[in-house]
Design a protein around this motif. Structure first.
Motif, PDB file in Angstrom:
ATOM      1  N   THR A  90       0.907  -1.290  -0.036  1.00  0.00           N
ATOM      2  CA  THR A  90      -0.086  -0.006   0.277  1.00  0.00           C
ATOM      3  C   THR A  90       0.879   1.114   0.022  1.00  0.00           C
ATOM      4  N   LEU A 116      -3.345   7.986  -2.790  1.00  0.00           N
ATOM      5  CA  LEU A 116      -3.193   6.341  -3.056  1.00  0.00           C
ATOM      6  C   LEU A 116      -2.759   5.963  -4.367  1.00  0.00           C
ATOM      7  N   LYS A 172      -2.405  -0.420  -4.409  1.00  0.00           N
ATOM      8  CA  LYS A 172      -2.777  -0.879  -3.051  1.00  0.00           C
ATOM      9  C   LYS A 172      -3.167  -2.230  -3.683  1.00  0.00           C
ATOM     10  N   ASP A 173      -2.369  -3.402  -3.554  1.00  0.00           N
ATOM     11  CA  ASP A 173      -2.248  -4.674  -4.063  1.00  0.00           C
ATOM     12  C   ASP A 173      -2.410  -4.570  -5.532  1.00  0.00           C
TER      13      ASP A 173
END
Length: 415
Positions: free
Chosen positions: A201, A366, A369-370
């Motif tokens: 992340t 962000l 995230k994966d």
């Protein structure tokens, strides 16, 4: 949070009394020297010597992952990037493997001296030596002849058989055609926050800065020893003759992006900043499976990035403890906002909704995230890096130390 009275202030522990200390105090947190801390801004030595010997309760957080050095020690970073490239090639992912081309030919000395010597003889050029355990430009030097490193070999008792006594260096082919602004070399300090490695992340910070040399760039062989020409480290440049604190040696990344848009066009500039983000993520993916992911840990990384004259991105190094001391008032403003936004994401106060799909917090976006996080549907850029941070705390609302507010009226903002 469990184990803490409602509305009780967060107890923090740190040995650093710079911008991070000011930010924690500004949040109403209370310093403690005891072991009942909630938040520890620890140094790397504490992580190596203490972390494995204590049990953290549910509420406690610390600012490093246990084996941060897999990413942040110069020799291990190169080892892991090379390993990732080989792994992708074995898996038939040749297109992705080819994208791991953002580090120059590199060897670890003294272990790989023989291989380096063979490579050097194939195509003599300028190389740069860097000790793996130093920072702020200490121990770095350039050379273009093998005999020029004779003193280094002698000083480190090279070949004496006592490997434990030899300081390890990396030697890299020097990027001799850097992009210049006003005839001067620069690199970028770019920040990202990793809150987890499982799943990976990553939050990218919009604001960053360029670090310029004080003297005009030259590849004249007589000047390869001139640190003020070749090394962008602030610790080096602030000792240059004529350096002034009000002028400094930094430029905001947003100003760089606007400058590049005027020179190469908006599309090329946007792609360059997307390439920088891609390099940052690939470095993290190279160490993801090695890192010990712990729910108590997070890490703010400072990437040092170089852009060459062909707008190719080169990764110089990744810092697990990027400087959070401020040289100037503008530097203080940037780092105050960076650290305040970071602590909003770490969320010691428990104000954020953990189940939300939030992709923006202060100056952080962000980006992974994966898997990669797609830009918003209305986005006009591929990467948020260098875009305006509209949630920046304005300078007049930041209470700064007196040393940061005197005689700096002409200084340009870095946010």
């Amino acid at each position: 949070m469990a184990g803490r009275k409602p509305n009780a202030p967060i107890k923090f522990r740190t040995t650093l009394y710079n911008v991070i200390f000011d930010v924690m105090k500004a949040r109403g947190w209370k310093e403690t020297e005891d072991d009942d801390w909630d938040f520890h801004w620890a140094d790397k030595q504490w992580m190596c010597e203490v972390f494995d010997h204590i049990h953290l309760n549910e509420r406690q957080r610390v600012n490093h992952f246990r084996n941060y050095y897999e990413l942040c020690r110069k020799d291990l970073l190169i080892k892991n990037l090379k390993r990732m490239r080989r792994t992708l090639e074995r898996e038939g992912k040749t297109e992705e493997a080819a994208k791991y081309d953002f580090f120059p030919p590199t060897f670890v000395l003294p272990v790989e001296y023989g291989m380096f010597q063979e490579e050097f003889k194939k195509a003599p050029c300028v190389w740069i030596m860097k000790p793996i355990g130093q920072c702020q430009g200490r121990g770095i030097f350039l050379f273009n002849k093998l005999q020029q490193i004779a003193d280094w070999k002698k000083d480190t008792r090279f070949g004496a058989g006592d490997q434990n006594s030899v300081e390890t260096y990396i030697v890299q082919r020097y990027v001799d055609r850097p992009l210049l602004v006003g005839g001067r070399k620069f690199d970028l300090r770019v920040y990202c926050l990793v809150t987890s490695y499982q799943p990976l992340t990553v939050w990218l910070y919009r604001s960053a800065f360029c670090r310029f040399t004080h003297q005009r760039f030259s590849m004249n062989v007589k000047e390869i020893g001139e640190r003020y020409i070749h090394l962008t480290n602030v610790a080096v440049q602030k000792t240059a003759p004529g350096y002034t604190k009000t002028q400094g040696c930094k430029w905001s990344i947003r100003k760089l992006k606007l400058f590049l848009m005027s020179k190469v066009g908006e599309q090329e500039a946007n792609q360059l900043f997307a390439d920088i983000q891609g390099v940052m993520l690939r470095a993290l993916l190279a160490v993801q499976k090695l890192m010990i992911s712990d729910k108590h840990c997070f890490e703010l990384y400072g990437y040092d990035i170089l852009i060459d004259a062909d707008l190719k991105v080169w990764l110089l190094e990744v810092n697990a403890s990027p400087s959070i001391s401020a040289e100037t008032s503008a530097d203080y403003d940037l780092k105050f906002n960076l650290l305040m936004d970071m602590l909003n994401l770490v969320d010691m106060e428990g104000k954020r909704d953990a189940s939300s799909d939030e992709t923006h917090c202060g100056g952080f976006d962000l980006v992974y995230k994966d898997g990669p996080v797609a830009p918003p549907p209305n986005a006009t850029v591929i990467s948020p890096l260098g875009t305006r941070n509209e949630l920046t705390i304005p300078p007049e609302k930041i209470v700064k130390p007196a040393s940061m507010t005197k005689g700096q009226s002409s200084e340009k903002a870095l946010t």
